[in-house]
Write a protein that holds these residues in place. Structure first.
Motif, mmCIF file in Angstrom:
data_model
loop_
_atom_site.group_PDB
_atom_site.id
_atom_site.type_symbol
_atom_site.label_atom_id
_atom_site.label_comp_id
_atom_site.label_asym_id
_atom_site.label_seq_id
_atom_site.Cartn_x
_atom_site.Cartn_y
_atom_site.Cartn_z
ATOM 1 N N CYS A 15 85.711 49.530 20.894
ATOM 2 C CA CYS A 15 86.983 48.817 20.748
ATOM 3 C C CYS A 15 87.254 48.516 19.280
ATOM 4 C CB CYS A 15 86.952 47.520 21.540
ATOM 5 S SG CYS A 15 87.058 47.810 23.310
ATOM 6 N N ARG A 16 86.237 48.147 18.589
ATOM 7 C CA ARG A 16 86.419 47.839 17.176
ATOM 8 C C ARG A 16 86.787 49.086 16.392
ATOM 9 N NH1 ARG A 16 81.071 45.506 17.405
ATOM 10 N NH2 ARG A 16 81.174 43.465 18.375
ATOM 11 N N LYS A 17 86.468 50.229 16.931
ATOM 12 C CA LYS A 17 86.750 51.481 16.235
ATOM 13 C C LYS A 17 88.160 51.968 16.496
ATOM 14 C CE LYS A 17 81.923 52.604 16.355
ATOM 15 N NZ LYS A 17 80.883 53.179 17.211
ATOM 16 N N ILE A 18 88.852 51.284 17.356
ATOM 17 C CA ILE A 18 90.226 51.690 17.640
ATOM 18 C C ILE A 18 91.112 51.349 16.446
ATOM 19 C CG2 ILE A 18 92.170 51.430 19.185
ATOM 20 C CD1 ILE A 18 90.255 50.444 21.313
ATOM 21 N N PRO A 19 91.711 52.361 15.844
ATOM 22 C CA PRO A 19 92.589 52.130 14.681
ATOM 23 C C PRO A 19 93.883 51.427 15.097
ATOM 24 C CG PRO A 19 92.604 54.457 15.314
ATOM 25 C CD PRO A 19 91.619 53.779 16.210
ATOM 26 N N GLU A 20 94.498 50.775 14.161
ATOM 27 C CA GLU A 20 95.733 50.056 14.471
ATOM 28 C C GLU A 20 96.835 51.041 14.848
ATOM 29 O OE1 GLU A 20 96.774 47.412 11.380
ATOM 30 O OE2 GLU A 20 94.827 46.445 11.332
ATOM 31 N N GLY A 21 97.677 50.607 15.722
ATOM 32 C CA GLY A 21 98.770 51.472 16.154
ATOM 33 C C GLY A 21 98.319 52.477 17.188
ATOM 34 N N ARG A 22 97.076 52.352 17.623
ATOM 35 C CA ARG A 22 96.568 53.299 18.625
ATOM 36 C C ARG A 22 96.112 52.539 19.859
ATOM 37 N NH1 ARG A 22 98.303 58.215 16.943
ATOM 38 N NH2 ARG A 22 98.233 58.151 14.703
ATOM 39 N N VAL A 23 96.091 53.200 20.961
ATOM 40 C CA VAL A 23 95.642 52.585 22.200
ATOM 41 C C VAL A 23 94.751 53.563 22.958
ATOM 42 C CG1 VAL A 23 97.616 51.039 22.452
ATOM 43 C CG2 VAL A 23 97.733 53.374 23.329
ATOM 44 N N GLU A 85 103.643 44.898 16.899
ATOM 45 C CA GLU A 85 103.445 44.596 15.480
ATOM 46 C C GLU A 85 102.697 45.725 14.789
ATOM 47 O OE1 GLU A 85 104.142 41.740 13.473
ATOM 48 O OE2 GLU A 85 105.683 41.621 15.014
ATOM 49 N N GLU A 86 101.870 46.415 15.564
ATOM 50 C CA GLU A 86 101.080 47.501 14.982
ATOM 51 C C GLU A 86 101.830 48.817 15.006
ATOM 52 O OE1 GLU A 86 97.310 47.566 16.815
ATOM 53 O OE2 GLU A 86 96.695 45.653 15.980
ATOM 54 N N GLY A 87 102.992 48.791 15.614
ATOM 55 C CA GLY A 87 103.803 50.005 15.632
ATOM 56 C C GLY A 87 103.809 50.689 16.985
ATOM 57 N N VAL A 88 103.221 50.073 17.957
ATOM 58 C CA VAL A 88 103.193 50.666 19.298
ATOM 59 C C VAL A 88 104.358 50.111 20.121
ATOM 60 C CG1 VAL A 88 101.819 50.956 21.383
ATOM 61 C CG2 VAL A 88 100.691 50.841 19.149
ATOM 62 N N GLN A 89 105.184 50.994 20.560
ATOM 63 C CA GLN A 89 106.333 50.573 21.347
ATOM 64 C C GLN A 89 105.901 50.251 22.768
ATOM 65 O OE1 GLN A 89 108.636 54.141 20.570
ATOM 66 N NE2 GLN A 89 110.039 52.939 19.319
ATOM 67 N N VAL A 90 106.254 49.061 23.190
ATOM 68 C CA VAL A 90 105.871 48.635 24.536
ATOM 69 C C VAL A 90 107.101 48.164 25.312
ATOM 70 C CG1 VAL A 90 104.429 47.045 25.851
ATOM 71 C CG2 VAL A 90 103.620 47.913 23.659
ATOM 72 N N LYS A 91 107.235 48.655 26.502
ATOM 73 C CA LYS A 91 108.379 48.304 27.329
ATOM 74 C C LYS A 91 107.892 47.829 28.682
ATOM 75 C CE LYS A 91 112.772 48.230 28.344
ATOM 76 N NZ LYS A 91 113.826 47.621 27.537
ATOM 77 N N GLU A 99 100.849 59.198 24.869
ATOM 78 C CA GLU A 99 100.102 60.325 24.310
ATOM 79 C C GLU A 99 100.124 60.295 22.790
ATOM 80 O OE1 GLU A 99 101.334 63.962 25.989
ATOM 81 O OE2 GLU A 99 101.563 63.128 27.996
ATOM 82 N N LYS A 100 101.220 59.799 22.261
ATOM 83 C CA LYS A 100 101.376 59.753 20.811
ATOM 84 C C LYS A 100 100.494 58.663 20.204
ATOM 85 C CE LYS A 100 104.825 58.394 17.468
ATOM 86 N NZ LYS A 100 106.234 57.998 17.377
ATOM 87 N N HIS A 101 100.331 57.594 20.955
ATOM 88 C CA HIS A 101 99.509 56.487 20.450
ATOM 89 C C HIS A 101 98.098 56.528 21.016
ATOM 90 C CE1 HIS A 101 102.833 54.612 18.422
ATOM 91 N NE2 HIS A 101 103.567 54.646 19.513
ATOM 92 N N PHE A 102 97.877 57.397 21.961
ATOM 93 C CA PHE A 102 96.571 57.444 22.605
ATOM 94 C C PHE A 102 95.490 57.830 21.611
ATOM 95 C CE2 PHE A 102 93.187 58.923 25.338
ATOM 96 C CZ PHE A 102 93.187 57.947 26.302
ATOM 97 N N TRP A 103 94.381 57.117 21.723
ATOM 98 C CA TRP A 103 93.240 57.366 20.832
ATOM 99 C C TRP A 103 92.004 57.591 21.681
ATOM 100 C CZ3 TRP A 103 88.690 54.583 20.051
ATOM 101 C CH2 TRP A 103 87.942 54.962 18.928
#
Length: 113
Positions: A15-23, A85-91, A99-103
DNA sequence: ACTGTGACGAGGG
DNA sequence: GCCCTCGCCACAG
């Protein structure tokens, strides 16, 4: 740190290795740990990591891209807020362009990096 | 020691 | 294509 004595610690590390803006998804992490069938344990591990600020659990969603654990973030939409806030669009608790934000830990951590 | 749980995932109807 | 059910496995009580 690196107290890989337990399965939970493993989850925290990823989890800590997950970069910002990614999920990522619980299943992806579980699979990376070699326990694809223990995806539920990953989410549960986050429950313990809930106290750990080093673990961005808000970047972890289910396979559906839904912020299933937002309910554990204090009862507010803090999880969605953080992602946006990290740039991930959530609705509606659902990550757009998943897929674009998937890490993928297996994929990203597998490489030299 | 045993049972229950649980922020999921995949399969079946 | 959507809804429901089963499985799964590590940790807490």
């Amino acid at each position: 740190m690196s107290d890989n004595s337990g399965f939970f610690e493993r989850v925290y590390e990823v989890c800590r290795k997950i970069p910002e803006g990614r999920v990522t998804s619980y299943g992806a992490i579980a699979k990376y740990l070699g326990a694809a069938k223990s995806a539920r344990m990953v989410g549960w591990a986050m429950n313990s990591s809930h106290n750990l600020e080093d673990v961005p659990a808000h970047r972890v969603v289910n396979r559906n891209g839904v912020l299933t654990g937002k309910h554990h973030f204090g009862g507010s939409n803090a999880m969605q807020q953080l992602l946006e806030e990290e740039g991930v669009q959530v609705k509606e608790l659902q990550v757009l362009n998943l897929e674009k934000h998937f890490w993928d830990p297996m994929k990203e951590l597998s490489r030299e990096n």
